[in-house]
Design an enzyme around this catalytic site. Structure first.
Site, PDB file in Angstrom:
ATOM      1  N   GLU A 247      33.660 101.639  16.334  1.00  0.00           N
ATOM      2  CA  GLU A 247      34.645 100.747  15.713  1.00  0.00           C
ATOM      3  C   GLU A 247      35.272 101.550  14.575  1.00  0.00           C
ATOM      4  O   GLU A 247      34.652 101.752  13.537  1.00  0.00           O
ATOM      5  CB  GLU A 247      33.955  99.488  15.167  1.00  0.00           C
ATOM      6  CG  GLU A 247      33.222  98.670  16.211  1.00  0.00           C
ATOM      7  CD  GLU A 247      34.152  97.916  17.150  1.00  0.00           C
ATOM      8  OE1 GLU A 247      35.339  97.774  16.822  1.00  0.00           O
ATOM      9  OE2 GLU A 247      33.690  97.491  18.222  1.00  0.00           O
ATOM     10  N   CYS A 281      39.487  96.920   7.954  1.00  0.00           N
ATOM     11  CA  CYS A 281      39.972  97.787   9.039  1.00  0.00           C
ATOM     12  C   CYS A 281      41.177  97.161   9.730  1.00  0.00           C
ATOM     13  O   CYS A 281      42.071  97.863  10.180  1.00  0.00           O
ATOM     14  CB  CYS A 281      38.859  98.066  10.037  1.00  0.00           C
ATOM     15  SG  CYS A 281      38.102  96.569  10.697  1.00  0.00           S
TER      16      CYS A 281
HETATM   17  P1  NDP Z   1      33.109 106.982   7.128  1.00  0.00           P
HETATM   18  O1  NDP Z   1      33.522 107.392   8.486  1.00  0.00           O
HETATM   19  O2  NDP Z   1      33.303 107.914   6.006  1.00  0.00           O
HETATM   20  O3  NDP Z   1      31.548 106.595   7.102  1.00  0.00           O
HETATM   21  C1  NDP Z   1      31.000 105.633   7.987  1.00  0.00           C
HETATM   22  C2  NDP Z   1      29.496 105.804   8.040  1.00  0.00           C
HETATM   23  O4  NDP Z   1      29.185 107.041   8.666  1.00  0.00           O
HETATM   24  C3  NDP Z   1      28.840 105.862   6.661  1.00  0.00           C
HETATM   25  O5  NDP Z   1      27.592 105.213   6.704  1.00  0.00           O
HETATM   26  C4  NDP Z   1      28.673 107.346   6.457  1.00  0.00           C
HETATM   27  O6  NDP Z   1      27.667 107.660   5.534  1.00  0.00           O
HETATM   28  C5  NDP Z   1      28.293 107.785   7.858  1.00  0.00           C
HETATM   29  N1  NDP Z   1      28.476 109.211   8.139  1.00  0.00           N
HETATM   30  C6  NDP Z   1      29.131 110.153   7.424  1.00  0.00           C
HETATM   31  N2  NDP Z   1      29.076 111.351   8.069  1.00  0.00           N
HETATM   32  C7  NDP Z   1      28.367 111.149   9.197  1.00  0.00           C
HETATM   33  C8  NDP Z   1      27.957 111.988  10.280  1.00  0.00           C
HETATM   34  N3  NDP Z   1      28.305 113.276  10.330  1.00  0.00           N
HETATM   35  N4  NDP Z   1      27.239 111.449  11.276  1.00  0.00           N
HETATM   36  C9  NDP Z   1      26.911 110.127  11.267  1.00  0.00           C
HETATM   37  N5  NDP Z   1      27.250 109.297  10.269  1.00  0.00           N
HETATM   38  C10 NDP Z   1      27.975 109.790   9.249  1.00  0.00           C
HETATM   39  O7  NDP Z   1      33.833 105.595   6.866  1.00  0.00           O
HETATM   40  P2  NDP Z   1      33.882 104.755   5.533  1.00  0.00           P
HETATM   41  O8  NDP Z   1      32.491 104.387   5.140  1.00  0.00           O
HETATM   42  O9  NDP Z   1      34.751 105.452   4.568  1.00  0.00           O
HETATM   43  O10 NDP Z   1      34.557 103.390   6.036  1.00  0.00           O
HETATM   44  C11 NDP Z   1      35.911 103.182   6.089  1.00  0.00           C
HETATM   45  C12 NDP Z   1      36.388 103.342   7.511  1.00  0.00           C
HETATM   46  O11 NDP Z   1      35.721 102.421   8.362  1.00  0.00           O
HETATM   47  C13 NDP Z   1      37.858 103.014   7.641  1.00  0.00           C
HETATM   48  O12 NDP Z   1      38.456 103.965   8.470  1.00  0.00           O
HETATM   49  C14 NDP Z   1      37.849 101.646   8.290  1.00  0.00           C
HETATM   50  O13 NDP Z   1      39.024 101.354   9.006  1.00  0.00           O
HETATM   51  C15 NDP Z   1      36.668 101.771   9.189  1.00  0.00           C
HETATM   52  N6  NDP Z   1      36.200 100.465   9.582  1.00  0.00           N
HETATM   53  C16 NDP Z   1      36.355 100.060  10.884  1.00  0.00           C
HETATM   54  C17 NDP Z   1      35.983  98.788  11.268  1.00  0.00           C
HETATM   55  C18 NDP Z   1      36.122  98.332  12.687  1.00  0.00           C
HETATM   56  O14 NDP Z   1      35.486  97.330  13.047  1.00  0.00           O
HETATM   57  N7  NDP Z   1      36.928  98.980  13.514  1.00  0.00           N
HETATM   58  C19 NDP Z   1      35.432  97.828  10.308  1.00  0.00           C
HETATM   59  C20 NDP Z   1      35.330  98.358   8.991  1.00  0.00           C
HETATM   60  C21 NDP Z   1      35.688  99.627   8.649  1.00  0.00           C
HETATM   61  P3  NDP Z   1      27.995 107.741   3.965  1.00  0.00           P
HETATM   62  O15 NDP Z   1      28.946 106.637   3.593  1.00  0.00           O
HETATM   63  O16 NDP Z   1      26.679 107.515   3.364  1.00  0.00           O
HETATM   64  O17 NDP Z   1      28.596 109.082   3.753  1.00  0.00           O
END
Ligand code: NDP
Length: 512
Positions: A247, A281
């Site tokens: 997502e 999102c």
């Molecule tokens: P990120 O992609 O930066 O992070 C998402 C999660 O992935 C966090 O828990 C992060 O950890 C973790 N992560 C980071 N690097 C890795 C890796 N290499 N492997 C596995 N996991 C990893 O997103 P954001 O947290 O900044 O969230 C915002 C984004 O989420 C926006 O693009 C938004 O549109 C999207 N989103 C989509 C939704 C949907 O339903 N389509 C709903 C809500 C949000 P950490 O934060 O600890 O670095």
């Protein structure tokens, strides 16, 4: 090493101290410290969860529903505390985390009603002569260990909300919340332990390396986050052919046609653009308005946005930016647009106070050459574009790599359905916002780069399972079948007659 963001604030992961420092985005003060997990801790969690999962599967749907109903009671009893925590760690007004706890309860209620039916063995109706006399049954088995990696904007919903259907399905779940907002999730995981439920839910706390370790550990990965990280997750999962559901980000459009109820369209555009401080999102990141109503619509929107109250208390409408570096992204997108000829009719700058605050902003004179119209801004900014007609609005709405959802405003429902048909998105709300997300019975998933798979509805649970078909004969079997070796002309004739009997029409069934 303590990492620092471009704004100079300490980033939450402090590797040297082995801690996650959680800060209050509303005033940039320290809120809590959490022990930072290492990849080895993720492997240990995975081993414990795998050991507990078979018994969880064995107790069946009814047994699992009993535990999830107790968990529901715990969530209801602790709702106020969870909301307060979600508000404080996210810098959000309490209405936003309230939506999360409400949806958690709705998810439990929905799958309590549907899980038994979804998971029960299904008889497969057979007609083909290839399987004449056979009885086939399709069974559902859970992926033993589901890894759920969530974003920081709705931290409870994007982790526990996905864990719930996986638990209903019989999987064990390892959650990796964002390091930015781990506290409410930690409470929800503790809640599961406090009710004495089987040890099939754990969380690992850390940054990207912990997320990567969860991908390595899990049999199925449910990821919510940005397109860039989603791609990394997909690449990593490819090494072990681990299935994923992604997502990802959005750049959702709102189309306002000339015959729309402009007052409702303006109220909804402001809510859709600024709810959760634009960190949704499926929030509106682009608005396309038909020429004849453009001026009036902009006037209405600007007045409503100017009246929004920034603050994290109960008398406010929009809070702080949850993730401090997001302030840099929002500032850069708006700055570039203004430098390229856009105008800010209100806002257009950060707020001068401690914490991560940006003034609610309405931009006009924007176009698709600007980053603000192409990349996810994820902040309190609403760019509005004048279009000649509905067709231009549709063309521009589709001119993006994202495809989460869209909204169309019009007084003509037939026209709205025609527009909906042409939009390249996973959901269209007519004269409304976010309805598909707040309805757990509906699927929520993105087209194009916004994701793979969906949550909610039947698929939101079934994706956590694998199918197994068991075939047996209804009648005593002989030593061989007519389509097996050896291929003799007699067997071929008998087989051909059987095929004709089933597939033929009228007399041709009997070879005439
Ligand atoms: P990120 O992609 O930066 O992070 C998402 C999660 O992935 C966090 O828990 C992060 O950890 C973790 N992560 C980071 N690097 C890795 C890796 N290499 N492997 C596995 N996991 C990893 O997103 P954001 O947290 O900044 O969230 C915002 C984004 O989420 C926006 O693009 C938004 O549109 C999207 N989103 C989509 C939704 C949907 O339903 N389509 C709903 C809500 C949000 P950490 O934060 O600890 O670095």
């Amino acid at each position: 090493m303590t990492m620092t963001s471009t704004t100079g604030r300490p980033a939450p992961v402090d590797i040297e101290a082995g801690l996650i420092h959680v800060r209050r985005p509303a005033d940039d003060t320290h809120l809590a410290d959490l022990p930072l997990h290492r990849p080895a801790d993720v492997a240990a969690s995975g081993a414990r969860l795998r050991a507990a999962q078979p018994e969880w599967e064995r107790i069946g749907v009814r047994g699992r529903v009993r535990w999830l109903s107790r968990y529901r009671r715990w969530i209801v009893d602790n709702t106020d505390r969870l909301i307060a925590l979600g508000a404080e760690e996210g810098g959000r007004v309490r209405n936003e985390p309230m939506l999360e706890t409400t949806l958690l309860i709705e998810l439990i209620d929905h799958y309590t009603r549907t899980a038994a039916d979804l998971l029960k063995p299904k008889r497969i109706r057979v007609r083909s002569p290839l399987v004449l006399g056979k009885k086939l049954t399709e069974y559902r088995h859970p992926h033993p260990l589901v890894g759920v990696i969530g974003a920081w904007n709705f931290p409870m919903l994007l982790t526990i909300g996905d864990a719930l259907p996986a638990l209903f399905a019989g999987a064990a779940v390892l959650i990796k919340p964002s390091e930015v907002t781990p506290l409410a999730v930690r409470e929800l995981v503790r809640g599961w332990q406090r009710i004495g439920a089987p040890a099939v839910l754990e969380a690992a706390y850390g940054g990207g390396d912990i997320g990567a370790a969860v991908v390595d550990e899990a049999d199925f990965v449910q990821f919510t986050g940005s397109v860039a990280t989603g791609r990394r997750v997909l690449e990593r999962a490819a090494a072990t052919i681990t299935p994923v559901s992604l997502e990802l980000g959005g750049k959702d459009p709102c189309l306002v046609l000339a015959d729309a109820n402009l007052e409702r369209a303006a109220n909804c555009a402001v809510y859709g653009g600024f709810a959760n401080n634009g960190q949704v999102c499926m929030g509106f990141e682009r608005v396309y308005v038909e020429d004849s109503v453009y001026d009036r619509f902009v006037e209405l929107v600007v007045a409503k946005v100017a009246a929004l109250r920034s603050g994290a208390d109960d008398h406010s409408d929009i809070g702080a930016l949850t993730f401090a570096p997001q302030l840099d992204t929002v500032t850069a997108h708006v700055r570039e647009a203004l430098d390229s000829g856009a105008r800010a009719l209100t806002g257009g700058h950060p707020l001068d106070r401690p914490g991560s605050w940006y003034a609610p902003t309405v931009l006009v004179d924007v176009d698709h050459t600007m980053t603000i119209m192409r990349e996810e801004t994820f902040g309190p900014v609403l760019p509005i574009v004048r279009v000649a007609d509905a067709q231009e609005a549709i063309r521009l709405a589709n001119d993006t790599e994202f495809g989460l959802s869209a909204t169309v405003f019009t007084g003509d429902i037939d026209k709205a359905e025609q527009v909906a048909e042409q939009l390249e998105v996973g959901a269209v709300n007519i004269n409304d916002f976010l309805i598909n997300m707040t309805c757990v019975q509906a699927s929520q998933g993105g087209w194009k780069r916004s994701g793979i798979g969906s949550r909610g509805s039947d698929h939101g649970l079934l994706k956590f399972t694998r199918t197994k078909v068991v075939a047996r004969s209804r009648i005593p079997v002989g030593d061989s079948e007519i389509n097996w070796f050896p291929y003799t002309s007699g067997r071929r004739r008998a087989f051909r007659s059987a095929i004709r009997l089933v597939h033929g029409r009228g007399l041709s069934r009997f070879g005439r």
